[in-house]
Design a protein around this motif. Sequence first.
Motif, PDB file in Angstrom:
ATOM      1  N   VAL A  24       4.535   5.142 -23.909  1.00  0.00           N
ATOM      2  CA  VAL A  24       4.021   4.697 -25.621  1.00  0.00           C
ATOM      3  C   VAL A  24       4.044   6.803 -26.317  1.00  0.00           C
ATOM      4  O   VAL A  24       4.645   6.386 -27.487  1.00  0.00           O
ATOM      5  CB  VAL A  24       3.012   4.281 -25.119  1.00  0.00           C
ATOM      6  CG1 VAL A  24       3.110   4.113 -27.140  1.00  0.00           C
ATOM      7  CG2 VAL A  24       2.499   3.378 -24.546  1.00  0.00           C
ATOM      8  N   ALA A  25       3.269   7.360 -25.963  1.00  0.00           N
ATOM      9  CA  ALA A  25       2.886   8.312 -27.212  1.00  0.00           C
ATOM     10  C   ALA A  25       4.293   9.358 -26.296  1.00  0.00           C
ATOM     11  O   ALA A  25       3.836  10.213 -27.491  1.00  0.00           O
ATOM     12  CB  ALA A  25       1.944   9.119 -25.869  1.00  0.00           C
ATOM     13  N   ALA A  26       4.354   8.966 -26.003  1.00  0.00           N
ATOM     14  CA  ALA A  26       5.885  10.530 -26.254  1.00  0.00           C
ATOM     15  C   ALA A  26       7.090   9.735 -26.724  1.00  0.00           C
ATOM     16  O   ALA A  26       7.566  11.027 -27.845  1.00  0.00           O
ATOM     17  CB  ALA A  26       6.920  10.143 -24.656  1.00  0.00           C
ATOM     18  N   GLY A  27       6.980   8.527 -27.357  1.00  0.00           N
ATOM     19  CA  GLY A  27       7.198   7.694 -28.410  1.00  0.00           C
ATOM     20  C   GLY A  27       6.630   8.359 -29.970  1.00  0.00           C
ATOM     21  O   GLY A  27       7.279   9.006 -30.732  1.00  0.00           O
ATOM     22  N   LEU A  28       5.681   8.188 -29.748  1.00  0.00           N
ATOM     23  CA  LEU A  28       4.709   9.217 -30.991  1.00  0.00           C
ATOM     24  C   LEU A  28       4.681  10.292 -31.335  1.00  0.00           C
ATOM     25  O   LEU A  28       5.358  10.781 -32.012  1.00  0.00           O
ATOM     26  CB  LEU A  28       3.511   8.429 -30.684  1.00  0.00           C
ATOM     27  CG  LEU A  28       2.292   8.847 -32.096  1.00  0.00           C
ATOM     28  CD1 LEU A  28       2.519   7.857 -33.154  1.00  0.00           C
ATOM     29  CD2 LEU A  28       0.944   8.646 -31.618  1.00  0.00           C
ATOM     30  N   SER A  29       4.959  11.295 -30.360  1.00  0.00           N
ATOM     31  CA  SER A  29       4.993  12.594 -30.137  1.00  0.00           C
ATOM     32  C   SER A  29       6.609  12.673 -30.601  1.00  0.00           C
ATOM     33  O   SER A  29       6.658  13.934 -31.485  1.00  0.00           O
ATOM     34  CB  SER A  29       4.523  12.881 -28.919  1.00  0.00           C
ATOM     35  OG  SER A  29       4.878  14.606 -28.648  1.00  0.00           O
ATOM     36  N   LEU A  45       5.106  -1.693 -32.330  1.00  0.00           N
ATOM     37  CA  LEU A  45       6.366  -1.547 -32.172  1.00  0.00           C
ATOM     38  C   LEU A  45       5.534  -1.552 -30.495  1.00  0.00           C
ATOM     39  O   LEU A  45       6.817  -2.386 -29.953  1.00  0.00           O
ATOM     40  CB  LEU A  45       6.714   0.088 -32.074  1.00  0.00           C
ATOM     41  CG  LEU A  45       7.208   1.097 -33.512  1.00  0.00           C
ATOM     42  CD1 LEU A  45       8.171   1.539 -33.193  1.00  0.00           C
ATOM     43  CD2 LEU A  45       8.296  -0.396 -34.023  1.00  0.00           C
ATOM     44  N   TYR A  46       4.489  -0.984 -29.310  1.00  0.00           N
ATOM     45  CA  TYR A  46       4.297  -1.704 -28.393  1.00  0.00           C
ATOM     46  C   TYR A  46       4.459  -3.015 -28.375  1.00  0.00           C
ATOM     47  O   TYR A  46       4.945  -3.696 -27.353  1.00  0.00           O
ATOM     48  CB  TYR A  46       3.253  -0.593 -27.431  1.00  0.00           C
ATOM     49  CG  TYR A  46       2.517  -1.624 -26.392  1.00  0.00           C
ATOM     50  CD1 TYR A  46       3.250  -1.172 -25.357  1.00  0.00           C
ATOM     51  CD2 TYR A  46       2.094  -2.555 -26.270  1.00  0.00           C
ATOM     52  CE1 TYR A  46       2.294  -0.931 -24.249  1.00  0.00           C
ATOM     53  CE2 TYR A  46       0.930  -2.838 -25.293  1.00  0.00           C
ATOM     54  CZ  TYR A  46       1.727  -2.486 -23.831  1.00  0.00           C
ATOM     55  OH  TYR A  46       1.186  -2.743 -23.132  1.00  0.00           O
ATOM     56  N   ALA A  47       3.588  -3.804 -29.454  1.00  0.00           N
ATOM     57  CA  ALA A  47       3.409  -5.210 -28.992  1.00  0.00           C
ATOM     58  C   ALA A  47       4.796  -5.757 -29.437  1.00  0.00           C
ATOM     59  O   ALA A  47       4.852  -6.848 -28.593  1.00  0.00           O
ATOM     60  CB  ALA A  47       2.308  -5.399 -30.353  1.00  0.00           C
ATOM     61  N   ILE A  48       6.000  -5.064 -30.047  1.00  0.00           N
ATOM     62  CA  ILE A  48       7.072  -5.916 -30.394  1.00  0.00           C
ATOM     63  C   ILE A  48       7.272  -6.204 -29.183  1.00  0.00           C
ATOM     64  O   ILE A  48       7.724  -7.367 -28.521  1.00  0.00           O
ATOM     65  CB  ILE A  48       7.761  -5.459 -31.252  1.00  0.00           C
ATOM     66  CG1 ILE A  48       7.317  -5.532 -32.902  1.00  0.00           C
ATOM     67  CG2 ILE A  48       9.204  -6.286 -30.684  1.00  0.00           C
ATOM     68  CD1 ILE A  48       7.644  -5.016 -33.263  1.00  0.00           C
ATOM     69  N   ALA A  75      12.161  -3.437 -30.700  1.00  0.00           N
ATOM     70  CA  ALA A  75      11.231  -2.083 -30.784  1.00  0.00           C
ATOM     71  C   ALA A  75      12.371  -0.897 -31.514  1.00  0.00           C
ATOM     72  O   ALA A  75      11.849  -0.253 -32.212  1.00  0.00           O
ATOM     73  CB  ALA A  75      10.644  -1.778 -29.800  1.00  0.00           C
ATOM     74  N   CYS A  76      13.608  -0.311 -30.559  1.00  0.00           N
ATOM     75  CA  CYS A  76      14.739   0.217 -31.040  1.00  0.00           C
ATOM     76  C   CYS A  76      15.113  -0.120 -32.570  1.00  0.00           C
ATOM     77  O   CYS A  76      14.761   0.823 -33.387  1.00  0.00           O
ATOM     78  CB  CYS A  76      16.354   0.319 -30.631  1.00  0.00           C
ATOM     79  SG  CYS A  76      16.644   1.073 -30.896  1.00  0.00           S
ATOM     80  N   LEU A  77      15.343  -1.504 -33.052  1.00  0.00           N
ATOM     81  CA  LEU A  77      15.781  -1.860 -34.804  1.00  0.00           C
ATOM     82  C   LEU A  77      14.580  -1.312 -35.351  1.00  0.00           C
ATOM     83  O   LEU A  77      15.074  -1.063 -36.511  1.00  0.00           O
ATOM     84  CB  LEU A  77      15.592  -2.965 -34.281  1.00  0.00           C
ATOM     85  CG  LEU A  77      17.553  -3.657 -33.360  1.00  0.00           C
ATOM     86  CD1 LEU A  77      17.743  -5.309 -33.802  1.00  0.00           C
ATOM     87  CD2 LEU A  77      18.238  -2.982 -34.532  1.00  0.00           C
ATOM     88  N   ALA A  78      13.135  -1.923 -35.081  1.00  0.00           N
ATOM     89  CA  ALA A  78      12.634  -1.791 -35.739  1.00  0.00           C
ATOM     90  C   ALA A  78      11.942   0.118 -36.020  1.00  0.00           C
ATOM     91  O   ALA A  78      11.725   0.360 -37.155  1.00  0.00           O
ATOM     92  CB  ALA A  78      11.002  -2.175 -34.897  1.00  0.00           C
ATOM     93  N   LEU A 202      11.330   3.438 -26.554  1.00  0.00           N
ATOM     94  CA  LEU A 202      10.176   3.909 -25.838  1.00  0.00           C
ATOM     95  C   LEU A 202       9.106   2.746 -25.925  1.00  0.00           C
ATOM     96  O   LEU A 202       8.084   2.985 -24.751  1.00  0.00           O
ATOM     97  CB  LEU A 202      10.191   5.124 -26.352  1.00  0.00           C
ATOM     98  CG  LEU A 202      10.923   6.222 -25.358  1.00  0.00           C
ATOM     99  CD1 LEU A 202      10.617   8.216 -25.417  1.00  0.00           C
ATOM    100  CD2 LEU A 202      10.978   6.004 -23.945  1.00  0.00           C
ATOM    101  N   ALA A 203       8.212   3.233 -27.565  1.00  0.00           N
ATOM    102  CA  ALA A 203       7.373   2.323 -26.917  1.00  0.00           C
ATOM    103  C   ALA A 203       7.612   0.491 -26.947  1.00  0.00           C
ATOM    104  O   ALA A 203       6.631   0.033 -26.408  1.00  0.00           O
ATOM    105  CB  ALA A 203       6.364   1.954 -28.333  1.00  0.00           C
ATOM    106  N   GLY A 204       9.198  -0.154 -27.277  1.00  0.00           N
ATOM    107  CA  GLY A 204       9.086  -1.507 -26.629  1.00  0.00           C
ATOM    108  C   GLY A 204       8.920  -1.682 -25.211  1.00  0.00           C
ATOM    109  O   GLY A 204       8.807  -2.105 -24.756  1.00  0.00           O
TER     110      GLY A 204
END
Length: 697
Positions: A24-29, A45-48, A75-78, A202-204
């Motif tokens: 998750v953090a890799a996507g945020l970073s 995005l994780y919750a989606i 999540a990618c589309l979001a 990544l989050a999704g």
Amino acid sequence: MDLLDAHLVPAVDGVAFGLLLFVVAAGLSLAFGTAGVLNLSHGTLYAIGAYTGAELSDGTWGGLALGLAAGTAAACLAGAGLSAATAPLARRGHLAQALLTFGLALIGGDLLIQLFGADELPVRVPEMLDSSVSLLGHRYPAYRLCFIVMAVVLAAFGTWVLTRTRMGAAVRAAADDPEMLAATGHNPRAVHTGVLAAAGALAGAAGVLGAPIIGPGPGTSENVLMLSLVVVVLGGLRSLWATFFAAIAVGEVQTLGVAVAPALAPYLLFAAMAAVLVLRSRFVEPAAAHGSGPSSPGPVARLRERVSGWAAPLSVWSGRLPGSPAWRRAAPPLVLLAVLVALPALLDAYSISLAGSALALGLLAVSVTVLTGYAGLPTLGQTAPFAVGAYATANLAEAGWTVGPVQLVLSALAAAAFAAVVGPAVIRARGTTVLMITLAVGELTGAVVNQLKSVTGGADGLVGFPATRAWWGGPELAEESELYAYALVVAVVAVALTLLVLRSPAGKLLTGTRGAEARMRASGHPVGRYLLVAHIGAGALAGVGGSLMVTVQQYLAPADVGFEIAAFALLAVVIGGTTSVVGALLGAGLIVATRDWVAGSWPGHGPLLLGVLFVAAVYLLPRGLAGLRGDGPGGGGGRPSAPPLSEGPPPPGPPSRDDRPPSRPPVRDDGSASGPSVREGRPLSAPAPNSAGKVSS
């Protein structure tokens, strides 16, 4: 070995939890370090992904694969949509991005609840993984071991893409030198969109695979976001390996730390986050700003221009007000005061109580205005002194100290003392680092509130303490109209004192500090001392607001002093204009009306309405309500017009590859310097203070 054997299962759980946070953090970073977007909706995005995976899970491998594909794609589309949403804010800095993405998180969270329900969804994994295996003599869930393998594979694949492929080279070039990337024929805008889409993916994917570990439910997105922010801060933006080890450390603290040291575990993460940020702000200057070139106005810009056009008659009318400019500056506060005095005759009892709560939140927003608009220290942790004042008043009332002025003075002193303790850690930082440090301070305060049950009541809060008396020997304030009158008097006195200070020579010095810190330091002014005094004063004002909230509500819960309230206060400042005291009060009133009054006619959709308010305020009011008048602070500020913080310089890029920090002048203990230093977002062409301590034009 006995200790390891006793805690083997929590230790392995920490690895699994840490790897989940790493993905998750890799996507945020990636979103923050490469695309320059401070995304407070990353947990959504994780919750989606988690909700989608849980909904499609049926206990088969096909259901797991389908959920992984659908959750990652959604999540990618979001994430791609987030790129389009943040594009108009490319030149407005991280504060506007933070508020926009937080509003989108509120909207997304409400929509997810409407689609999937408010209860935590069960997740069914394939039968082969829905069992336990023997691990060094201990039974351990097979799915978690499988997840560790999948997370390592996903991390290795992402590292390979970033470091060994042309796509990864383009992403790195977009972070380091977008102009050079454009010269090679690549579109930086497309790379920006691709980066945010990849971060969302990544989050999704983490949400789908991590749903059996951190299941989809209320509070999931906020919990994941906060932990991911800690990982990104501890690991930095330079190395995925550093992020990896930081995530493992956070995972171990969350699992093994709870088993070994349960009393310290709630404080370790955010204390470490604050310490790292403070050390970085002390020894490393902010990186140089970067950003894309000017872009053509989009639909949001055209709508904003239309709103400004509608407000043009207001600007013309205000310019024709009779009397001197001082009268025109004093007119808005007087009009607002007249409206507030007349409210009890116009509203019912419930609405009057909401108005009292709005005044308490308004004082918190005014304290944020002092720090954000005047001192240049954007804050997401002003609820910390707010909480100190609130709990001080509640405990004073329980001890029999029910006289209002006594409660206010002691609460203000307690909040000021708290601000004096944490102030040195805050005033050395600038820009986004201040947001993160104050966020850590606020979260640490929240942890104390939940743990110190003897003082705060823990998660249950405090209720049933004696009501406040307006004066010595007076009756208890019980009726809504009496409580509102008390709140109005306190708010008027507090705001009047704040305006008096801001218009004094001390306020002029603070204005000069924000506008031309380098020149102030070069002139021998103790800038650090000025900022510390401003931080202490704002803390005292927040403490008064917390005391007032307890008096009006007659109860106190942790949610009243949490992160959401901090975001509301910052939004109130943006709505009103970052240098407008009266605007902050109006913004607070609008937020309370939306959250408690308008949402009452549409039950269950309060977060959605607040999210829409966040988005609309960021897009349509770049200078706040004060900017619609076209005359700067918009009443009550008493300072020269200055660009609001939300329209500051473009967001800073990732750290330079050169490990050597740029040189900076030596700083004395009082915060002054022997030579000029450049403060992030402070133009050198701003007015400098003269020998009398005032700002010359």
